[in-house]
Design a protein around this motif. Structure first.
Motif, PDB file in Angstrom:
ATOM      1  N   TYR A  19       0.795  -1.230   0.000  1.00  0.00           N
ATOM      2  CA  TYR A  19       0.000   0.000   0.000  1.00  0.00           C
ATOM      3  C   TYR A  19       0.824   1.275   0.000  1.00  0.00           C
ATOM      4  CZ  TYR A  19      -4.010  -2.994   0.670  1.00  0.00           C
ATOM      5  OH  TYR A  19      -4.963  -3.943   0.486  1.00  0.00           O
ATOM      6  N   TYR A  87      -5.160   7.688  -0.173  1.00  0.00           N
ATOM      7  CA  TYR A  87      -6.397   7.138   0.384  1.00  0.00           C
ATOM      8  C   TYR A  87      -6.333   5.612   0.394  1.00  0.00           C
ATOM      9  CZ  TYR A  87     -11.215   6.406   1.572  1.00  0.00           C
ATOM     10  OH  TYR A  87     -12.354   6.003   2.227  1.00  0.00           O
ATOM     11  N   ARG A  88      -5.855   5.048  -0.691  1.00  0.00           N
ATOM     12  CA  ARG A  88      -5.706   3.588  -0.791  1.00  0.00           C
ATOM     13  C   ARG A  88      -4.771   3.071   0.299  1.00  0.00           C
ATOM     14  NH1 ARG A  88      -1.673   0.486  -3.192  1.00  0.00           N
ATOM     15  NH2 ARG A  88      -2.344  -1.579  -3.851  1.00  0.00           N
ATOM     16  N   ARG A  91      -6.496   3.326   3.710  1.00  0.00           N
ATOM     17  CA  ARG A  91      -7.569   2.329   3.773  1.00  0.00           C
ATOM     18  C   ARG A  91      -6.977   0.935   3.972  1.00  0.00           C
ATOM     19  NH1 ARG A  91     -11.096  -0.005  -0.974  1.00  0.00           N
ATOM     20  NH2 ARG A  91     -12.579  -1.187   0.255  1.00  0.00           N
ATOM     21  N   ARG A  97     -15.494   1.118   2.638  1.00  0.00           N
ATOM     22  CA  ARG A  97     -15.024   1.873   1.472  1.00  0.00           C
ATOM     23  C   ARG A  97     -14.649   3.315   1.791  1.00  0.00           C
ATOM     24  NH1 ARG A  97     -15.850  -0.993  -3.090  1.00  0.00           N
ATOM     25  NH2 ARG A  97     -17.462  -2.567  -3.068  1.00  0.00           N
TER      26      ARG A  97
END
Length: 161
Positions: A19, A87-88, A91, A97
């Motif tokens: 990530y 954001y990914r 998360r 989501r």
């Protein structure tokens, strides 16, 4: 779905690499883009050739306007990509989501990087820093985060119907 299951089983080191490595690579690429190598003076020739291929009798002013617009669009786009990657990373495969805190962290980091990027550009020979450019860059990240929010809401509403 399979990505979430795989991410949940992955070790913390693998998750960090999966990530956060794209974020680090984007930071590196953006740092390189903010050097003199990608100054308006150095990229003008390339853009000018492309523009003249489509419009052979274009005025110098039209070429300069095209160069300016293309450069600002590139900045906006690269910060939109950065906002999405951040954001990914925050998360990190969570099945939820959307969380406002992930978006806030992503935006603050992207805006901070935009300020540092402009500071870096002000220290180079052929470029200059501008708070207005920082705002444009940050708005690219904000647009991406808003798009993520809209898509997350749309998918949530669609699955509950």
């Amino acid at each position: 779905m399979a990505e979430n299951i795989t991410a949940a089983r992955a070790t913390p080191t693998i998750r960090i690499i999966w990530y956060w490595l794209p974020v680090a690579m984007m930071f590196g690429l953006m740092y390189y883009f903010s050097t003199d190598v990608f100054s308006a003076e150095n990229t003008r020739n390339i853009f000018e050739k492309i523009f003249l291929w489509f419009s052979p009798h274009a005025s110098k002013r039209a070429i300069l306007t095209f160069n300016y617009f293309l450069r600002k669009t590139a900045h906006f786009t690269e910060y939109a990509v950065l906002g999405g990657l951040l954001y990914r990373a925050f998360r990190a495969g969570d099945p939820i989501r959307w969380r406002l805190k992930w978006a806030l962290y992503s935006f603050l980091l992207a805006a901070g990087w935009a300020l540092l990027d402009e500071l870096h550009q002000s220290l180079t020979v052929k470029r200059g820093g501008s708070l207005w450019d920082s705002l444009l860059d940050s708005s690219g990240a904000l647009l991406m985060l808003t798009t993520i929010w809209i898509v997350a809401r749309w998918r949530g509403n669609r699955s509950s119907s």
